[in-house]
Write a protein that holds these residues in place. Structure first.
Motif, mmCIF file in Angstrom:
data_model
loop_
_atom_site.group_PDB
_atom_site.id
_atom_site.type_symbol
_atom_site.label_atom_id
_atom_site.label_comp_id
_atom_site.label_asym_id
_atom_site.label_seq_id
_atom_site.Cartn_x
_atom_site.Cartn_y
_atom_site.Cartn_z
ATOM 1 N N ARG A 182 0.973 -0.940 0.000
ATOM 2 C CA ARG A 182 -0.460 0.031 0.044
ATOM 3 C C ARG A 182 0.869 1.261 0.117
ATOM 4 O O ARG A 182 0.308 2.603 -0.487
ATOM 5 N N VAL A 183 1.832 1.208 0.392
ATOM 6 C CA VAL A 183 2.903 2.228 0.411
ATOM 7 C C VAL A 183 4.147 2.764 -0.513
ATOM 8 O O VAL A 183 4.798 3.997 -0.188
ATOM 9 N N VAL A 184 4.146 1.660 -0.814
ATOM 10 C CA VAL A 184 5.883 1.248 -1.373
ATOM 11 C C VAL A 184 5.761 2.504 -2.554
ATOM 12 O O VAL A 184 6.710 3.347 -3.217
ATOM 13 N N THR B 28 -15.125 -8.440 -0.264
ATOM 14 C CA THR B 28 -13.983 -6.849 -0.280
ATOM 15 C C THR B 28 -12.219 -7.412 -0.092
ATOM 16 O O THR B 28 -11.662 -6.232 -0.979
ATOM 17 N N GLU B 29 -11.854 -7.963 0.115
ATOM 18 C CA GLU B 29 -10.133 -8.411 -0.178
ATOM 19 C C GLU B 29 -10.293 -8.156 -1.220
ATOM 20 O O GLU B 29 -9.408 -7.888 -1.757
ATOM 21 N N ALA B 30 -10.698 -9.417 -1.732
ATOM 22 C CA ALA B 30 -10.180 -9.620 -3.475
ATOM 23 C C ALA B 30 -10.270 -7.590 -4.465
ATOM 24 O O ALA B 30 -9.566 -7.579 -5.445
ATOM 25 N N ARG B 31 -11.632 -6.695 -4.094
ATOM 26 C CA ARG B 31 -11.757 -5.712 -4.634
ATOM 27 C C ARG B 31 -10.302 -4.411 -3.711
ATOM 28 O O ARG B 31 -9.975 -4.052 -4.701
ATOM 29 N N LEU B 32 -10.030 -4.969 -2.786
ATOM 30 C CA LEU B 32 -8.687 -4.219 -2.150
ATOM 31 C C LEU B 32 -7.375 -4.365 -2.721
ATOM 32 O O LEU B 32 -6.959 -3.861 -3.355
ATOM 33 N N LEU C 40 -7.784 -5.340 -6.243
ATOM 34 C CA LEU C 40 -7.308 -4.204 -7.450
ATOM 35 C C LEU C 40 -7.603 -3.493 -7.512
ATOM 36 O O LEU C 40 -6.422 -2.778 -8.173
ATOM 37 N N ASP C 41 -7.904 -2.199 -6.830
ATOM 38 C CA ASP C 41 -7.689 -0.694 -6.520
ATOM 39 C C ASP C 41 -6.093 -1.035 -6.233
ATOM 40 O O ASP C 41 -5.880 0.214 -6.727
#
Ligand code: DC
Length: 237
Positions: free
Chosen positions: A98-100, A172-176, A178-179
């Motif tokens: 998420r931050v890299v 939800t996790e799968a969508r995360l 992708l996002d």
């Protein structure tokens, strides 16, 4: 046949298979392998660990001497230490995903990592994977490959890697996933310094619908074909 000592750059977006395909292709060619994303991931991990702001380029650059890639017995640089601590598993966590990209867009950090990456490739016979290897880090690489796949396919691979099912429960996790990939694509391609680009002389390999072995075959074939081409005569444009 083992080709002469070559440098092969493999660039592409997140989860396009650069590390897996690159490492297996390197093995087939008898080459070493380096995953440069580990430098950026370890920098992000160490920044979080030391509470360094993720947009403080000079402070991030100051962490670079504390990062060390380690090769295994087969010459694959696929492990990383940060401040002496083995952090390979930690840097592949979603919290780092998420931050890299935010960390990797800081010009001071990128500049500090340039020579570290070039030193690793100096002796040739290596496949180097990243985002800007063929365009910036090793613009004279003998062979440049750009591995690509659709966003949906890359998200599917990442879900598999992370053991996330694409069903109701894990929706939800799968969508995360992708996002997150979409966001990283945007940052990696939109940053000012060394954005993700297809090098002018790169061979583009799209791996949608490919088995892993087919992608590896395609890379090995591209390297062998490129290196069999006769060198242009002096004076030829
Ligand atoms: O390939 P990867 O997902 O492990 O890369 C992690 C991050 O590091 C990614 O967001 C882009 C960045 N990166 C980069 O900017 N330049 C490289 N040569 C390698 C990775």
């Amino acid at each position: 046949m083992t080709p002469r000592p070559l440098v092969v750059a493999v660039d592409g977006p997140g989860s396009s298979g650069k590390s897996t395909v690159g490492a297996l292709a390197a093995e087939r060619l008898g080459f070493r392998f380096c995953d440069t994303g580990l430098f950026y991931r370890a920098a992000a991990w160490l920044a979080l660990h030391r509470h360094v702001p993720l947009d403080d380029g000079p402070a991030l650059a100051a962490l670079v001497p504390l990062l060390e890639l380690e090769s295994d017995r087969r010459g694959r640089y696929v492990r990383v230490r940060a401040d002496g601590r083995e952090v390979t598993a930690l840097v592949h966590r979603p919290s780092i995903d998420r931050v890299v990209s935010e960390v990797a867009r800081q010009p001071e950090l990128r500049a500090a990592l340039l020579s570290r990456q070039r030193v690793l490739a100096r002796d040739g016979s290596i496949v180097v994977a990243g985002r800007d290897i063929g365009t910036v880090v090793l613009p004279d690489a003998d062979v440049k490959i750009y591995l690509d796949a659709s966003l949906a396919e890359r998200a599917r691979r990442r879900r598999l890697e992370r053991g996330i099912r694409d069903d109701e429960r894990d929706g939800t996790e799968a969508r995360l996933v992708l996002d997150d990939l979409r966001k990283r694509d945007a940052i990696d391609s939109g940053r000012e310094m060394a954005p993700l680009r297809i090098a002018r002389d790169a061979i583009v390999i799209r791996t949608d619908g490919f088995e892993l072995s087919e992608a590896v075959d395609a890379v090995v074939r591209a390297v062998l074909e490129r290196t069999r081409e006769p060198a242009p005569e002096a004076g030829t444009p």
